[in-house]
Every structure is written in C-alpha cells, then in structure tokens.
Design a protein around this motif. Structure first.
Motif, PDB file in Angstrom:
ATOM      1  N   PRO A 163      66.317  42.017  73.908  1.00  0.00           N
ATOM      2  CA  PRO A 163      67.432  42.942  74.242  1.00  0.00           C
ATOM      3  C   PRO A 163      66.796  43.401  75.569  1.00  0.00           C
ATOM      4  O   PRO A 163      67.493  43.651  76.502  1.00  0.00           O
ATOM      5  CB  PRO A 163      67.623  43.853  73.195  1.00  0.00           C
ATOM      6  N   GLN A 164      65.728  44.155  75.565  1.00  0.00           N
ATOM      7  CA  GLN A 164      64.968  44.546  76.778  1.00  0.00           C
ATOM      8  C   GLN A 164      64.747  43.548  77.894  1.00  0.00           C
ATOM      9  O   GLN A 164      65.207  44.001  78.998  1.00  0.00           O
ATOM     10  CB  GLN A 164      63.748  45.201  76.326  1.00  0.00           C
ATOM     11  N   MET A 165      64.496  42.217  77.733  1.00  0.00           N
ATOM     12  CA  MET A 165      64.154  41.570  78.580  1.00  0.00           C
ATOM     13  C   MET A 165      65.629  40.961  79.410  1.00  0.00           C
ATOM     14  O   MET A 165      65.828  41.115  80.633  1.00  0.00           O
ATOM     15  CB  MET A 165      63.696  40.084  78.110  1.00  0.00           C
ATOM     16  N   ALA A 166      66.775  40.976  78.499  1.00  0.00           N
ATOM     17  CA  ALA A 166      68.138  40.840  78.850  1.00  0.00           C
ATOM     18  C   ALA A 166      68.651  41.933  79.817  1.00  0.00           C
ATOM     19  O   ALA A 166      69.341  41.640  80.673  1.00  0.00           O
ATOM     20  CB  ALA A 166      68.795  40.270  77.627  1.00  0.00           C
ATOM     21  N   ALA A 167      68.253  43.157  79.365  1.00  0.00           N
ATOM     22  CA  ALA A 167      68.750  44.423  80.193  1.00  0.00           C
ATOM     23  C   ALA A 167      68.141  44.259  81.429  1.00  0.00           C
ATOM     24  O   ALA A 167      68.639  45.099  82.459  1.00  0.00           O
ATOM     25  CB  ALA A 167      68.223  45.471  79.285  1.00  0.00           C
TER      26      ALA A 167
END
Length: 261
Positions: A163-167
């Motif tokens: 989730p953090q990488m995609a954000a």
C-alpha cells in the motif's frame, strides 16, 4: 530505433501479455526468442553471467524490427548506478528486484526519469538508446511516454509494504517473484503450502487494488489460465536456459526410448 513499447501498451489496456527471461547472456538466444511471438523479453542482470556489453548485444540481436517484443532488463537493484546504463543501452523498461519499501520505489522512479521528475543523467546526446544522438530531440519525451517501470515483489515484507509503495506512484506494474516469495516465509518452492498460497493471494489482491498492473510467473499449480483468471496482465512462462534444457531432455528421452526399444 524509437517505437511504441508493446508491453506498455498491453499493460495499459490490461490485455493479457506473455514474456520470457533471457538468463544466458546470449545474443543468439535473444535473436531466436525474439522470433517467437512473445510480448516481451527480459534480460536478467541480477543473476545472469553477462555484463553491459552482452546486454547491448542481446538488445541489438532481438530488437532489429518494429514488431520485436518489448525488450526490458532486470537490474541488480534500484540504484541509479545499476539502472542508468541499462536504459542508455536501449532497454525499454526495468524490472527492479525485491522491492520492499516506499524509499526503494522512490529511488527506482528517480532512476527511471529525467529531471524534474527524476535524476537520470541526460546522456541522450550520445547514447545507443537515442540512436547515438540521432534522436536527441525526441528521445526524452519518448522515454517518458514509453518506458515501463516494474517493481518485483519477492518477500513477505514487500507484500506488507505494497500500500505504501503504490501510494508513492510511478510504478506501472508490480511483478510477483514466486520462488523468493516462498523462500521469505521458509517454504522455498513449496507452492502448495497454505502459508504461501495465502501470501500470494494477499499480494495479488493488494496489487489489483493499487491500480498498477499485476505480473508474475507461471509455477506448478498456478498455470497461465489460472493466473489470467485472477487478474494478471503479464506473466513469464520460462527462460532461455529452461527452454533449452527441457527440449534437450525431451529429445534425449525420445531417442532413449527408441534405442531401448
């Protein structure tokens, strides 16, 4: 030669695309497999024995026509030093191995793009990727439009950080590396283990939710039909080394049966 990136086009349209790996640093292998209707070939610079000159030789052998598959490279890591020479050599995209954090994504995206978005050096005045300077006026816009940035998810830590990488943004595809993923939880190659299947399903769900394309490799129990049905846009179905070994063993088995008979 500047051309539309066929894999980027397929991924953007969520069409089902199939590729293969080039592990053997062989221009002849690259030339042969480019004549098979794969959508993409990925030159491996993480595990393969070749250097930058072998990358150029493979790109040259495989990319002589507009209809050639997309030609990408797996870098050793997310660093500028690893990625920049591959792009300048003419790779049409980068697979970055074992990405596990937003900081790694930031480094990858910076290495893939010219300023102001990134920090890639403006070597297109003389680089092979820009026709040794022939395309100096078009290359920067072409690279921004056509290159494919792929982050490989190869650990439980990578799945947790999705989730953090995609954000952060900037990733066109998250590609699941199943063998390393299984090893990260102590079950290397055991693709039927419930813990692996659960982790794989979690990775797939998080990638699909991210808006990036989902990529991966076929493995026992998870064939192309199964992966496509679960939302994969791209998968690899083998490598030059594996294709050669499998064909040799099959030929030997056939000849051996005839001999023994």
């Amino acid at each position: 030669m500047l051309r539309p990136n066929p894999l980027r086009q397929a991924v953007a349209a969520r069409r089902r695309a199939i590729g293969a790996w080039l592990f053997m640093a062989s221009a002849s292998n690259a030339e042969l497999l480019a004549d098979v209707p794969f959508d993409a070939l990925v030159i491996d610079q993480e595990h393969g024995p070749g250097g930058l000159e072998s990358v150029v030789a493979q790109l040259r052998a495989a990319g002589s026509t507009q209809s050639a598959p997309a030609l990408l490279a797996r870098a050793p890591d997310c660093s500028m030093a690893a990625i920049k020479p591959l792009l300048d050599a003419g790779a049409e995209g980068i697979f970055a191995p074992n990405v596990e954090s937003a900081d790694q994504v930031a480094a990858l995206v910076e290495a893939m793009h010219y300023p102001p978005r990134g920090r890639r050096g403006l070597h297109y005045t003389v680089s092979r990727a820009a026709g040794w300077g022939r395309h100096v006026n078009e290359y920067a816009d072409h690279a921004e439009r056509e290159f494919l940035t792929v982050a490989m998810i190869e650990s439980a830590a990578g799945v947790a950080a999705l989730p953090q990488m995609a954000a952060h943004g900037g990733i066109d595809m998250f590609f699941i590396g199943p063998l390393d993923l299984s090893a990260s939880i102590g079950h290397a190659g055991d693709y039927a283990h419930p813990q692996f299947r659960e982790l794989l399903a979690e990775a797939e769900q998080r990638i699909l939710e991210s808006g990036a394309a989902l990529g991966g490799a076929i493995i026992p129990g998870h064939d192309a039909r199964a992966l496509f049905s679960r939302g994969y846009s791209f998968m690899t179905v083998g490598a030059d080394a594996g294709f050669l070994r499998s064909a040799a063993l099959q030929a030997l088995a056939t000849a051996g049966a005839d001999r023994d008979g």
